[in-house]
Design a protein around this motif. Structure first.
Motif, PDB file in Angstrom:
ATOM      1  N   LEU A  92       0.816  -1.214   0.000  1.00 37.76           N
ATOM      2  CA  LEU A  92       0.000   0.000   0.000  1.00 37.76           C
ATOM      3  C   LEU A  92       0.853   1.270   0.000  1.00 37.76           C
ATOM      4  O   LEU A  92       1.747   1.424   0.838  1.00 37.76           O
ATOM      5  CB  LEU A  92      -0.916  -0.005   1.220  1.00 37.76           C
ATOM      6  CG  LEU A  92      -1.940   1.117   1.339  1.00 37.76           C
ATOM      7  CD1 LEU A  92      -2.997   1.013   0.242  1.00 37.76           C
ATOM      8  CD2 LEU A  92      -2.620   1.079   2.713  1.00 37.76           C
ATOM      9  N   HIS A  93       0.573   2.181  -0.927  1.00 36.82           N
ATOM     10  CA  HIS A  93       1.021   3.580  -0.886  1.00 36.82           C
ATOM     11  C   HIS A  93       2.527   3.798  -0.927  1.00 36.82           C
ATOM     12  O   HIS A  93       3.026   4.807  -0.442  1.00 36.82           O
ATOM     13  CB  HIS A  93       0.427   4.285   0.335  1.00 36.82           C
ATOM     14  CG  HIS A  93      -1.052   4.507   0.248  1.00 36.82           C
ATOM     15  ND1 HIS A  93      -1.718   4.637  -0.956  1.00 36.82           N
ATOM     16  CD2 HIS A  93      -1.996   4.633   1.220  1.00 36.82           C
ATOM     17  CE1 HIS A  93      -3.009   4.839  -0.719  1.00 36.82           C
ATOM     18  NE2 HIS A  93      -3.217   4.827   0.568  1.00 36.82           N
ATOM     19  N   GLY A  94       3.274   2.875  -1.503  1.00 34.02           N
ATOM     20  CA  GLY A  94       4.652   3.171  -1.840  1.00 34.02           C
ATOM     21  C   GLY A  94       5.670   2.947  -0.745  1.00 34.02           C
ATOM     22  O   GLY A  94       5.408   2.278   0.261  1.00 34.02           O
ATOM     23  N   LEU A  95       6.851   3.551  -0.939  1.00 36.91           N
ATOM     24  CA  LEU A  95       7.997   3.349  -0.057  1.00 36.91           C
ATOM     25  C   LEU A  95       8.439   4.621   0.652  1.00 36.91           C
ATOM     26  O   LEU A  95       9.340   4.576   1.484  1.00 36.91           O
ATOM     27  CB  LEU A  95       9.180   2.801  -0.872  1.00 36.91           C
ATOM     28  CG  LEU A  95       8.923   1.510  -1.650  1.00 36.91           C
ATOM     29  CD1 LEU A  95      10.123   1.179  -2.539  1.00 36.91           C
ATOM     30  CD2 LEU A  95       8.616   0.353  -0.708  1.00 36.91           C
ATOM     31  N   ALA A  96       7.825   5.763   0.327  1.00 39.80           N
ATOM     32  CA  ALA A  96       8.306   7.042   0.858  1.00 39.80           C
ATOM     33  C   ALA A  96       7.532   7.551   2.068  1.00 39.80           C
ATOM     34  O   ALA A  96       7.929   8.553   2.663  1.00 39.80           O
ATOM     35  CB  ALA A  96       8.253   8.103  -0.243  1.00 39.80           C
ATOM     36  N   THR A  97       6.457   6.866   2.439  1.00 40.24           N
ATOM     37  CA  THR A  97       5.567   7.439   3.457  1.00 40.24           C
ATOM     38  C   THR A  97       6.202   7.530   4.845  1.00 40.24           C
ATOM     39  O   THR A  97       5.735   8.302   5.675  1.00 40.24           O
ATOM     40  CB  THR A  97       4.259   6.637   3.560  1.00 40.24           C
ATOM     41  OG1 THR A  97       4.568   5.263   3.809  1.00 40.24           O
ATOM     42  CG2 THR A  97       3.454   6.753   2.282  1.00 40.24           C
ATOM     43  N   TRP A  98       7.256   6.740   5.095  1.00 38.86           N
ATOM     44  CA  TRP A  98       7.931   6.829   6.394  1.00 38.86           C
ATOM     45  C   TRP A  98       9.375   7.306   6.266  1.00 38.86           C
ATOM     46  O   TRP A  98      10.140   7.259   7.232  1.00 38.86           O
ATOM     47  CB  TRP A  98       7.869   5.478   7.119  1.00 38.86           C
ATOM     48  CG  TRP A  98       6.456   5.055   7.370  1.00 38.86           C
ATOM     49  CD1 TRP A  98       5.771   4.050   6.744  1.00 38.86           C
ATOM     50  CD2 TRP A  98       5.521   5.659   8.278  1.00 38.86           C
ATOM     51  NE1 TRP A  98       4.483   3.988   7.215  1.00 38.86           N
ATOM     52  CE2 TRP A  98       4.292   4.958   8.152  1.00 38.86           C
ATOM     53  CE3 TRP A  98       5.593   6.725   9.175  1.00 38.86           C
ATOM     54  CZ2 TRP A  98       3.158   5.279   8.894  1.00 38.86           C
ATOM     55  CZ3 TRP A  98       4.458   7.049   9.924  1.00 38.86           C
ATOM     56  CH2 TRP A  98       3.265   6.337   9.777  1.00 38.86           C
ATOM     57  N   LEU A  99       9.768   7.774   5.079  1.00 42.93           N
ATOM     58  CA  LEU A  99      11.085   8.395   4.942  1.00 42.93           C
ATOM     59  C   LEU A  99      11.072   9.778   5.591  1.00 42.93           C
ATOM     60  O   LEU A  99      10.066  10.491   5.538  1.00 42.93           O
ATOM     61  CB  LEU A  99      11.465   8.533   3.469  1.00 42.93           C
ATOM     62  CG  LEU A  99      11.717   7.252   2.676  1.00 42.93           C
ATOM     63  CD1 LEU A  99      12.091   7.592   1.231  1.00 42.93           C
ATOM     64  CD2 LEU A  99      12.792   6.403   3.323  1.00 42.93           C
ATOM     65  N   ASP A 100      12.197  10.171   6.182  1.00 45.68           N
ATOM     66  CA  ASP A 100      12.316  11.502   6.777  1.00 45.68           C
ATOM     67  C   ASP A 100      12.912  12.438   5.727  1.00 45.68           C
ATOM     68  O   ASP A 100      14.102  12.393   5.433  1.00 45.68           O
ATOM     69  CB  ASP A 100      13.201  11.443   8.017  1.00 45.68           C
ATOM     70  CG  ASP A 100      13.076  12.700   8.874  1.00 45.68           C
ATOM     71  OD1 ASP A 100      12.193  13.540   8.590  1.00 45.68           O
ATOM     72  OD2 ASP A 100      13.852  12.828   9.840  1.00 45.68           O
ATOM     73  N   PHE A 101      12.075  13.283   5.153  1.00 40.60           N
ATOM     74  CA  PHE A 101      12.491  14.195   4.089  1.00 40.60           C
ATOM     75  C   PHE A 101      13.275  15.373   4.680  1.00 40.60           C
ATOM     76  O   PHE A 101      12.925  15.906   5.736  1.00 40.60           O
ATOM     77  CB  PHE A 101      11.273  14.734   3.345  1.00 40.60           C
ATOM     78  CG  PHE A 101      10.670  13.776   2.342  1.00 40.60           C
ATOM     79  CD1 PHE A 101      10.719  14.062   0.985  1.00 40.60           C
ATOM     80  CD2 PHE A 101      10.052  12.598   2.750  1.00 40.60           C
ATOM     81  CE1 PHE A 101      10.159  13.204   0.049  1.00 40.60           C
ATOM     82  CE2 PHE A 101       9.487  11.735   1.828  1.00 40.60           C
ATOM     83  CZ  PHE A 101       9.538  12.032   0.480  1.00 40.60           C
ATOM     84  N   LEU A 156      11.122  19.820   0.199  1.00 42.38           N
ATOM     85  CA  LEU A 156      11.676  18.672   0.908  1.00 42.38           C
ATOM     86  C   LEU A 156      12.169  17.640  -0.101  1.00 42.38           C
ATOM     87  O   LEU A 156      11.613  17.517  -1.200  1.00 42.38           O
ATOM     88  CB  LEU A 156      10.614  18.031   1.805  1.00 42.38           C
ATOM     89  CG  LEU A 156       9.907  18.939   2.820  1.00 42.38           C
ATOM     90  CD1 LEU A 156       8.813  18.166   3.535  1.00 42.38           C
ATOM     91  CD2 LEU A 156      10.910  19.506   3.817  1.00 42.38           C
ATOM     92  N   ALA A 157      13.179  16.885   0.278  1.00 39.82           N
ATOM     93  CA  ALA A 157      13.736  15.873  -0.620  1.00 39.82           C
ATOM     94  C   ALA A 157      14.124  14.629   0.155  1.00 39.82           C
ATOM     95  O   ALA A 157      14.528  14.693   1.321  1.00 39.82           O
ATOM     96  CB  ALA A 157      14.948  16.424  -1.366  1.00 39.82           C
ATOM     97  N   ALA A 158      13.984  13.491  -0.502  1.00 39.77           N
ATOM     98  CA  ALA A 158      14.418  12.208   0.049  1.00 39.77           C
ATOM     99  C   ALA A 158      14.813  11.305  -1.111  1.00 39.77           C
ATOM    100  O   ALA A 158      14.420  11.533  -2.258  1.00 39.77           O
ATOM    101  CB  ALA A 158      13.315  11.562   0.881  1.00 39.77           C
ATOM    102  N   VAL A 159      15.567  10.269  -0.786  1.00 44.19           N
ATOM    103  CA  VAL A 159      16.016   9.319  -1.803  1.00 44.19           C
ATOM    104  C   VAL A 159      15.388   7.966  -1.533  1.00 44.19           C
ATOM    105  O   VAL A 159      15.468   7.437  -0.420  1.00 44.19           O
ATOM    106  CB  VAL A 159      17.551   9.193  -1.810  1.00 44.19           C
ATOM    107  CG1 VAL A 159      17.994   8.164  -2.852  1.00 44.19           C
ATOM    108  CG2 VAL A 159      18.200  10.545  -2.077  1.00 44.19           C
ATOM    109  N   ILE A 160      14.744   7.416  -2.550  1.00 49.12           N
ATOM    110  CA  ILE A 160      14.310   6.025  -2.493  1.00 49.12           C
ATOM    111  C   ILE A 160      15.484   5.182  -2.986  1.00 49.12           C
ATOM    112  O   ILE A 160      15.847   5.224  -4.165  1.00 49.12           O
ATOM    113  CB  ILE A 160      13.063   5.790  -3.362  1.00 49.12           C
ATOM    114  CG1 ILE A 160      11.900   6.632  -2.838  1.00 49.12           C
ATOM    115  CG2 ILE A 160      12.688   4.312  -3.389  1.00 49.12           C
ATOM    116  CD1 ILE A 160      10.664   6.571  -3.705  1.00 49.12           C
TER     117      ILE A 160
END
Length: 314
Positions: free
Chosen positions: A89-98, A110-114
């Motif tokens: 559900l809903h990808g891999l970025a929802t708990w990354l700290d941007f 804001l930016a983050a890397v998958i």
């Protein structure tokens, strides 16, 4: 040293009558108000984000059925993050700290890397900008493929819109969509794309503004009617005349609408989830369906962008 709140670093924005707070975990719109009135269902800074409220969804929105997909001649198994239905559900970025890479009184980027993983072996830089202005809050999301292979991609937001006093049942909805995606009742697996008035118009056809009532919706819509600028707009209004509208650009040919039905009556139907999406549910398995699921493939060194806006009515 004080610990950060559970939702991460807080970025408070203000412009005119609008105020917003963006939390760094999941690049989440934690609150949005107009003259002190909530336009989305908020949550507390030191709270684990409930029900994906306001999260930025990437590299796919919605569900990948059974967490399984094939791409580039390889088969992959994603973690099942919706265990009750056995989907990813809903990808891999929802708990990354941007991380904030730009900030002003009325905006933050804001930016983050998958990072490449066994079940998604591509490196994408995800950058999102939240900006307040006279028309409300605009969010754009850009993905840049830093790898040497094409990467499957989709994105969208997850706000629960609030029209005013009361709950979803008493609000009116205008949804300019001609098609709705039929799904299985138990696991919400897509089955067929049909006209909104084909099977249950009382439940699905909101092309003309009318009261939502007791219907339960957790479905994706397409066939969107757009204005001269190619924007589609959903409007939700309360009996008092206050309301909220959400618009999005041509990069999002789909929108998920959910009446936020919960087992706990106190938490149920507090807001209407309106989720513009660049692709359909289970788009990573686009070849399994006889309609265009809209899966985006980002070539190496290329970027793609989508944007949407939330503004007050009344």
């Amino acid at each position: 040293m004080a610990r950060p709140p559970k939702s991460g670093t807080q970025h408070a924005l203000r412009a005119g009558d609008y105020e917003a707070v963006v939390a760094s975990v999941g690049a989440t719109l934690r609150s949005l108000t107009y003259r002190g009135r909530d336009l989305v269902v908020p949550f507390e800074a030191d709270e684990v984000r409930p029900a994906h409220r306001g999260a930025t969804l990437a590299p796919w929105p919605n569900r990948v059925v059974d967490g399984k997909y094939s791409f580039g001649g390889r088969d992959f198994q994603l973690p099942l993050t919706e265990p009750a239905r056995s989907h990813a559900l809903h990808g891999l970025a929802t708990w990354l700290d941007f991380e904030a890479v730009d900030k002003g009184p009325d905006h933050v980027t804001l930016a983050a890397v998958i990072q490449p993983q066994t079940f998604y072996p591509w490196r994408l830089v995800v950058t999102t900008t939240f900006s307040l202005g006279p028309a409300g809050l605009t969010q754009s999301v850009t993905a840049h493929n830093e790898g040497d292979e094409p990467a499957p991609w989709g994105t969208g937001p997850h706000p629960y819109l609030v029209a005013g006093d009361g709950r979803v049942d008493g609000w009116t909805l205008e949804l300019p969509a001609t098609q709705v995606l039929s799904v299985t009742p138990d696991r919400l697996i897509p089955t067929d794309l049909v006209a909104v008035d084909a099977e249950d118009p009382e439940r699905f056809d909101f092309r003309s503004s009318r009261q939502i009532g007791a219907v339960e919706i957790d479905h994706a819509y397409s066939g969107l009617v757009r204005d001269a600028d190619a924007n589609a707009t959903v409007r939700v209004t309360a009996p008092s005349g206050t309301g909220v509208e959400m618009s999005w650009d041509a990069a999002c040919p789909w929108v998920q609408v959910h009446t936020a039905d919960k087992p706990d009556a106190a938490q149920s139907r507090l807001g209407l989830a309106v989720e513009p999406m660049t692709c359909a549910p289970d788009a990573f398995n686009a070849g399994s369906y006889d309609y265009d699921a809209g899966l985006i493939v980002i070539e190496p060194a290329a970027s793609v962008t989508a944007a949407w806006r939330i503004g007050a009515i009344g």
